[in-house]
Each structure stands twice: as structure tokens, then as C-alpha cells.
Design an enzyme around this catalytic site. Structure first.
Site, PDB file in Angstrom:
ATOM      1  N   ASP A   1      11.775 -26.196 -35.968  1.00  0.00           N
ATOM      2  CA  ASP A   1      12.310 -27.247 -36.584  1.00  0.00           C
ATOM      3  C   ASP A   1      11.745 -28.799 -36.192  1.00  0.00           C
ATOM      4  O   ASP A   1      11.378 -28.751 -35.012  1.00  0.00           O
ATOM      5  CB  ASP A   1      13.784 -27.654 -36.850  1.00  0.00           C
TER       6      ASP A   1
ATOM      7  N   TYR B   1      32.284  -6.811 -14.518  1.00  0.00           N
ATOM      8  CA  TYR B   1      33.319  -5.886 -14.625  1.00  0.00           C
ATOM      9  C   TYR B   1      32.929  -4.801 -13.612  1.00  0.00           C
ATOM     10  O   TYR B   1      33.972  -4.064 -13.061  1.00  0.00           O
ATOM     11  CB  TYR B   1      33.386  -5.443 -15.983  1.00  0.00           C
TER      12      TYR B   1
ATOM     13  N   GLU C   1      11.168 -20.266 -34.851  1.00  0.00           N
ATOM     14  CA  GLU C   1      12.535 -20.759 -34.417  1.00  0.00           C
ATOM     15  C   GLU C   1      13.358 -19.877 -35.397  1.00  0.00           C
ATOM     16  O   GLU C   1      14.494 -19.505 -34.830  1.00  0.00           O
ATOM     17  CB  GLU C   1      12.748 -22.009 -34.367  1.00  0.00           C
TER      18      GLU C   1
END
Length: 363
Positions: free
Chosen positions: A249, A104, A197
Site C-alpha cells: 500500500d 506449554y 502485501e
């Protein structure tokens, strides 16, 4: 007591020097009556190689040239010079920006970018040219990861210079943003880093005082660790000598989260200082799912496809990685970190974590 001081200031000075040299090179070419041009390593996939010695992807010898003589190059050449000018102002004024901000902000200078993807690509070009990640010239991602532990930092950002903060001061952890990643490390009583995580497990570890029981700095990666978080983990490892253990995981996606912290990604092959080669993936392993009889889900076809991709990835050639990939494919199961709660909320801290840390420290 471990501390590191002055590293951030020297790094910023080097980035500013490289930006000035880029501008000087263009100026000198114009002054000699030549069309200005910029050369940089090609980021095409054919020029991305895995370097075993430093355990990360790097760019090969192919070079691309952007020249104002070539009408097709004129636009990206101008955009690159404008971005260099813009971030030099950020650095000298002590301000920060985001990729969206840059897109922008260009409009205020009547600099034409088709969309943010185009401006993002030019920022990556600038990283390649000056050999520093965008975080070093104050263009940061949105904050989404956090850190907690007995580390006292000293801010360097304008308005906060010299102010100190201990990272145990907030029970939710401290967000890893521009002010924290550019701070100096004043005093650290931790002797390791545990990267996690999941946010829920990060909170559990704080509640169970893992930082005190195991003298650890806790880092929540919030899934795939943002680049600023990966750079901070590397700084803590390199400047304070803290070993890094990563808990994810138990699935191929968790393995990859750990691997990107360790060896980086192909997308960042043009950069250094974003990975921590000596960090270790501590679990959840496929063999943990069997050993601890964890609640699990069946691997999906997408999971299996991903595991087969990892088998051909040179970063996964180590004995541990090969063993766990084969184990996942054999048992066809995956498990989340929270699965240890079947044995009680604190089992993961009381039993699994100390056993894994002992194993990691011996390996």
C-alpha cells in the site's frame, strides 16, 4: 532451469552441530569443576547498530554472560539449556513446534516460565548463542502467507522426503509453512519474485496469470512478512538468483513492510539470512498517487508521526526513500493497492505492473 539442492540439509547439520557444541561446552565446564556459563552478544538497544555495508541492523561488541554461579542468572541459564535440549530433540526427530507449543511443553518438564513472553525471550537468547533463527531449529510461526508460481520443490520433512510439488498446483497458492520453507528447489522457470502485501491483490495476480505473463513467483506477505516468509524470499534470491520486487500500500506502513524485507528489523539484529538487501520497493509510491490520480485518504497524525520517524531511520537514507517520504508529507495522502481498480479490475496488471517492472529493471 534454475535449481538449488542440498542447502537445507547442510544448514540443519550446522544448526545441530552448534547445539551439540553448546551442550559440550557446558559439560566440559562442569567436568572441570567450574560453574558453567554462556556468553552471548547483548541485545540491548545501546548495542544495536546499523551496518551500512550489509544494509541491516547488527549487534555491537557488548557481551552478556549467564553464569550458574550467579543466583540471578541460574533460572535463565537453566531455561536456555532446556530450550536447547528441546529443539535438539525437534531436529533429530524431524518434528516442528511453535512459540506457544514451547511454552506449554516446558510445563511437562516442570520447567518454570512465568508466561510465554519469558519463554519467547529465552528462544531469542538461543538464536543469539547459536547464530541461527528459530525457524532453523524447527520453531515456526503460524502460517499466514502464501506463494504461487512455476517452482517445483522437493520436501525434506519426515514422511514426505523426495515428494515433489509444483507451486502452481493450487489456485489459492501454497501456504508458506515448515514443510515448504525446508524444501529443496528442484526446477524454477520464473525469473523474478513479486512480493505483494495484500491477499486480494495476490489472488487477482493469479487470476490474471501474472506468473506466466511476467515469469514471476508471487509471494503474498499478508501484511508484515513473517520471518519464515522473509527467509524464503532470501533463499529464492540467493540460491536461484531471482530479483525481488515488493508491492505494498502507498503509506508509511507499506514502506516499512518493504524495508523489513530489504533490511530486516532491529528486533532481529542478532540474526542474518532474514533480509534481502537487493530487493526493491516498487510501489505504491506517493508519486504514484499523483501520477495515476488514485483515490486516496488523508494521512492521519499517526501516519505523519511515522513518516517523521522514518526520516531519521538510517535504513531510509536512499534517494528513492527520501523522495517518497517528502512526497507523502507534501501531498498528505495515502492510497491502497486496490485503488487502481478505479480504472478497471485488470488495469494494475495491464498497465501499472509492466511499467513498474520495466522501471525497476532499469534502475
Amino acid at each position: 532451469m534454475k535449481k538449488s539442492f542440498g542447502v537445507v540439509k547442510k544448514r540443519k547439520e550446522k544448526v545441530l552441530e552448534n547445539l551439540k557444541n553448546l551442550g559440550l561446552k557446558v559439560y566440559e565446564q562442569i567436568d572441570l569443576g567450574s560453574f558453567p556459563s554462556i556468553e552471548m552478544p547483548s541485545r540491548s538497544t545501546s548495542n544495536i547498530l546499523y551496518e551500512q555495508k550489509i544494509r541491516q541492523y547488527i549487534l555491537g561488541n557488548k557481551i552478556v554472560k549467564r553464569s550458574a554461579r550467579n543466583i540471578r542468572h541460574l533460572k535463565p541459564f537453566t531455561q536456555l539449556i532446556w530450550v536447547a535440549y528441546f529443539v535438539k530433540d525437534l531436529l533429530t526427530q524431524g518434528k516442528t513446534s511453535t512459540l506457544r507449543d514451547v511454552f506449554y511443553s516446558a510445563q511437562a518438564f516442570e520447567m518454570d516460565f512465568i508466561d510465554q513472553a519469558e519463554s519467547d525471550d529465552i528462544i531469542t537468547d538461543l538464536e543469539t548463542v547459536i547464530n541461527f533463527p528459530r525457524e532453523d531449529f524447527n520453531v515456526f510461526p503460524e502460517e499466514r502467507s502464501a506463494i504461487f508460481g512455476d517452482l517445483t520443490i522437493e520436501y525434506t520433512v519426515p514422511g514426505y522426503e523426495g515428494k515433489r510439488l509444483n507451486l502452481t498446483s493450487h489456485p489459492d497458492g501454497v501456504m508458506i509453512g515448515p514443510a515448504l520453507t525446508t524444501s529443496e528447489f528442484i526446477d524454477c522457470k520464473a525469473d523474478k519474485i513479486i512480493a505483494i502485501e495484500k491477499g486480494a491483490l495476490f489472488t487477482r495476480f493469479i487470476e490474471e496469470k501474472v506468473h506466466e505473463r511476467f515469469k514471476a513467483l508471487l509471494v503474498q506477505t499478508a501484511g508484515q512478512a513473517p520471518r519464515a516468509t522473509r527467509a524464503l524470499i532470501r533463499r529464492l534470491n540467493q540460491e536461484l538468483g531471482l530479483p525481488v520486487y515488493i508491492f505494498t500500500d502507498g503509506d508509511p506502513w507499506g514502506m516499512h513492510i518493504a524495508m523489513v524485507i530489504i533490511s530486516g528489523s532491529a528486533n532481529a539484529a542478532h540474526l542474518r539470512d532474514l533480509n534481502t538487501p537487493d530487493a526493491k520497493w516498487a510501489g505504491v509510491w506517493a508519486t504514484d498517487i499523483e501520477k495515476y490520480k488514485l483515490p486516496s485518504d488523508k494521512l492521519t497524525e499517526l501516519d505523519i508521526k511515522r513518516l517523521n520517524e522514518l526520516k531519521t531511520d538510517p535504513r531510509y537514507e536512499g534517494k528513492l526513500w527520501k523522495r517518497e517520504i517528502e512526497s507523502f508529507l507534501r501531498i498528505r495522502k495515502k492510497a491502497e493497492q486496490e485503488a487502481f481498480s478505479r480504472y478497471g479490475l485488470t488495469y494494475i496488471v495491464d498497465e501499472y505492473l509492466p511499467a513498474k517492472l520495466e522501471l525497476m529493471e532499469k534502475s
